[in-house]
Design a protein around this motif. Structure first.
Motif, mmCIF file in Angstrom:
data_model
loop_
_atom_site.group_PDB
_atom_site.id
_atom_site.type_symbol
_atom_site.label_atom_id
_atom_site.label_comp_id
_atom_site.label_asym_id
_atom_site.label_seq_id
_atom_site.Cartn_x
_atom_site.Cartn_y
_atom_site.Cartn_z
ATOM 1 N N ARG A 213 2.861 15.132 0.794
ATOM 2 C CA ARG A 213 1.787 14.341 1.400
ATOM 3 C C ARG A 213 1.889 12.875 1.001
ATOM 4 O O ARG A 213 1.657 11.987 1.826
ATOM 5 C CB ARG A 213 0.431 14.951 1.046
ATOM 6 C CG ARG A 213 0.197 16.259 1.814
ATOM 7 C CD ARG A 213 -1.128 16.890 1.494
ATOM 8 N NE ARG A 213 -1.209 17.288 0.101
ATOM 9 C CZ ARG A 213 -2.301 17.749 -0.483
ATOM 10 N NH1 ARG A 213 -3.419 17.843 0.194
ATOM 11 N NH2 ARG A 213 -2.277 18.108 -1.743
ATOM 12 N N GLU A 214 2.276 12.625 -0.256
ATOM 13 C CA GLU A 214 2.493 11.219 -0.655
ATOM 14 C C GLU A 214 3.667 10.609 0.119
ATOM 15 O O GLU A 214 3.610 9.452 0.551
ATOM 16 C CB GLU A 214 2.819 11.134 -2.155
ATOM 17 C CG GLU A 214 1.638 11.340 -3.075
ATOM 18 C CD GLU A 214 2.091 11.527 -4.538
ATOM 19 O OE1 GLU A 214 1.287 12.067 -5.299
ATOM 20 O OE2 GLU A 214 3.224 11.147 -4.890
ATOM 21 N N MET A 215 4.733 11.397 0.283
ATOM 22 C CA MET A 215 5.916 10.883 0.989
ATOM 23 C C MET A 215 5.545 10.492 2.419
ATOM 24 O O MET A 215 5.922 9.426 2.914
ATOM 25 C CB MET A 215 7.043 11.918 0.948
ATOM 26 C CG MET A 215 8.362 11.430 1.511
ATOM 27 S SD MET A 215 9.715 12.617 1.265
ATOM 28 C CE MET A 215 10.330 12.119 -0.352
ATOM 29 N N LEU A 216 4.771 11.340 3.096
ATOM 30 C CA LEU A 216 4.344 11.033 4.464
ATOM 31 C C LEU A 216 3.476 9.775 4.485
ATOM 32 O O LEU A 216 3.663 8.891 5.329
ATOM 33 C CB LEU A 216 3.582 12.216 5.066
ATOM 34 C CG LEU A 216 2.993 11.985 6.458
ATOM 35 C CD1 LEU A 216 4.092 11.634 7.472
ATOM 36 C CD2 LEU A 216 2.210 13.207 6.929
ATOM 37 N N GLY A 217 2.544 9.683 3.537
ATOM 38 C CA GLY A 217 1.653 8.517 3.504
ATOM 39 C C GLY A 217 2.424 7.216 3.305
ATOM 40 O O GLY A 217 2.137 6.209 3.978
ATOM 41 N N VAL A 218 3.413 7.233 2.426
ATOM 42 C CA VAL A 218 4.202 6.016 2.181
ATOM 43 C C VAL A 218 5.054 5.675 3.411
ATOM 44 O O VAL A 218 5.185 4.505 3.788
ATOM 45 C CB VAL A 218 5.069 6.157 0.908
ATOM 46 C CG1 VAL A 218 6.011 4.969 0.753
ATOM 47 C CG2 VAL A 218 4.177 6.295 -0.330
ATOM 48 N N CYS A 219 5.597 6.703 4.062
ATOM 49 C CA CYS A 219 6.384 6.448 5.292
ATOM 50 C C CYS A 219 5.514 5.775 6.356
ATOM 51 O O CYS A 219 5.908 4.765 6.957
ATOM 52 C CB CYS A 219 6.947 7.749 5.860
ATOM 53 S SG CYS A 219 8.327 8.428 4.937
ATOM 54 N N GLU A 220 4.329 6.322 6.574
ATOM 55 C CA GLU A 220 3.456 5.765 7.617
ATOM 56 C C GLU A 220 3.031 4.348 7.265
ATOM 57 O O GLU A 220 2.988 3.472 8.134
ATOM 58 C CB GLU A 220 2.234 6.674 7.827
ATOM 59 C CG GLU A 220 2.623 7.965 8.521
ATOM 60 C CD GLU A 220 1.479 8.959 8.693
ATOM 61 O OE1 GLU A 220 1.509 9.722 9.668
ATOM 62 O OE2 GLU A 220 0.567 8.990 7.841
ATOM 63 N N ALA A 221 2.789 4.107 5.978
ATOM 64 C CA ALA A 221 2.371 2.772 5.547
ATOM 65 C C ALA A 221 3.506 1.760 5.668
ATOM 66 O O ALA A 221 3.257 0.561 5.788
ATOM 67 C CB ALA A 221 1.853 2.828 4.109
ATOM 68 N N ALA A 222 4.739 2.241 5.616
ATOM 69 C CA ALA A 222 5.905 1.336 5.664
ATOM 70 C C ALA A 222 6.283 0.960 7.097
ATOM 71 O O ALA A 222 7.077 0.050 7.317
ATOM 72 C CB ALA A 222 7.094 1.971 4.960
ATOM 73 N N LEU A 223 5.723 1.657 8.087
ATOM 74 C CA LEU A 223 6.025 1.332 9.490
ATOM 75 C C LEU A 223 5.465 -0.049 9.838
ATOM 76 O O LEU A 223 4.533 -0.495 9.163
ATOM 77 C CB LEU A 223 5.429 2.397 10.410
ATOM 78 C CG LEU A 223 6.096 3.777 10.325
ATOM 79 C CD1 LEU A 223 5.281 4.823 11.081
ATOM 80 C CD2 LEU A 223 7.521 3.728 10.894
#
Ligand code: CTP
Ligand code: CA
Length: 224
Positions: free
Chosen positions: A79-89
């Motif tokens: 869940r952290e990995m997904l959150g960081v990916c979305e924030a990096a877009l």
């Protein structure tokens, strides 16, 4: 090195690369995770950066050092990995090499789970979000999304089906019966919209270089 240093074919492009395992706590001392050295993902991050891309590497716990010119965000859970990916877009490119834990404990215990005379605990698991599939469905989806598939049986059939199911553009399949975990070499097939190419066995850094070359070909030839 000089050739790499002067390759700016991905200049101005932002690439996300996920790498390493995710770690899902069961209690404060135990976790559920996957085998993953992170070597292939870190090598891809380095190869994209060498072509001038801005690279954000979102990594689970591994012992590798961050490649030159790459911004790395360390995470633990899916869940952290997904959150960081979305924030990096936004990003033009996403390469998902992470060995994401498919499940996590429904509720991690606050305190250490103790042995009792009742026998072993029964773990209730729930499914983690699928980072690759989620990125593929976003309105601001990266233009080129590459997934990886670790398979032990019917490698190409499973990989072709997985590419369809996830909705990614390309999928790199590797046969993990061959002991690739932690190894320096890899034997992969690249599945694209036009078919399947099996590459000769080579170092993970060479797989990374060849994939980065293919990615830059796409951007140089067709995408503004
Ligand atoms: N992946 C992901 N998030 C998940 C699971 C997988 O982003 N929760 C990504 C991996 O990084 C990889 C691709 O999806 O790029 C395929 O992972 P894999 O484990 O092979 O596929 P699954 O759909 O989880 O199928 P299964 O493990 O059942 O074979
Ligand atoms: Ca999986």
């Amino acid at each position: 090195l000089e050739a790499l240093a002067s390759d700016h074919s991905l200049a101005g492009r932002h690439a996300l690369v996920t790498a390493g395992p995710t770690v899902e706590p069961l209690d404060p001392v135990r976790f559920l995770s996957n085998h993953s050295s992170g070597k292939q993902g870190y090598a891809i991050a380095a190869a994209l950066a060498a072509r001038g891309a801005k690279v954000t590497l979102i990594s689970g716990p591994v012992t590798l050092s961050v490649p030159a010119g790459v911004v790395c965000v360390k995470v633990q859970t899916a869940r952290e990995m997904l959150g960081v990916c979305e924030a990096a877009l936004p990003a033009e490119i996403a390469v998902c090499t992470a060995a994401v834990s498919d499940w996590r404990a429904k509720a991690a215990a606050q305190g250490k789970i103790k042995k009792t005379s009742e026998g072993p605990p029964v773990l209730e698991l729930v499914e983690n979000p699928d980072i690759l599939a989620t990125l593929c469905r976003l309105a601001n989806r990266p233009k080129l999304i590459v997934g990886f598939a670790a398979e032990t049986d019917d490698v190409l059939d499973n990989a072709v089906a997985k590419r369809q199911r996830k909705g990614c553009d390309w999928l790199v399949a590797n046969d993990v019966r061959r002991g690739v975990f932690g190894a320096d070499r890899n034997l992969v097939s690249l599945i694209t919209e036009t078919g399947i190419e099996t590459w000769p066995e080579m170092d993970k850094s060479q797989v990374a270089g060849k994939l980065a070359q293919r990615i830059s070909d796409v951007f140089v030839s067709s995408i503004p």
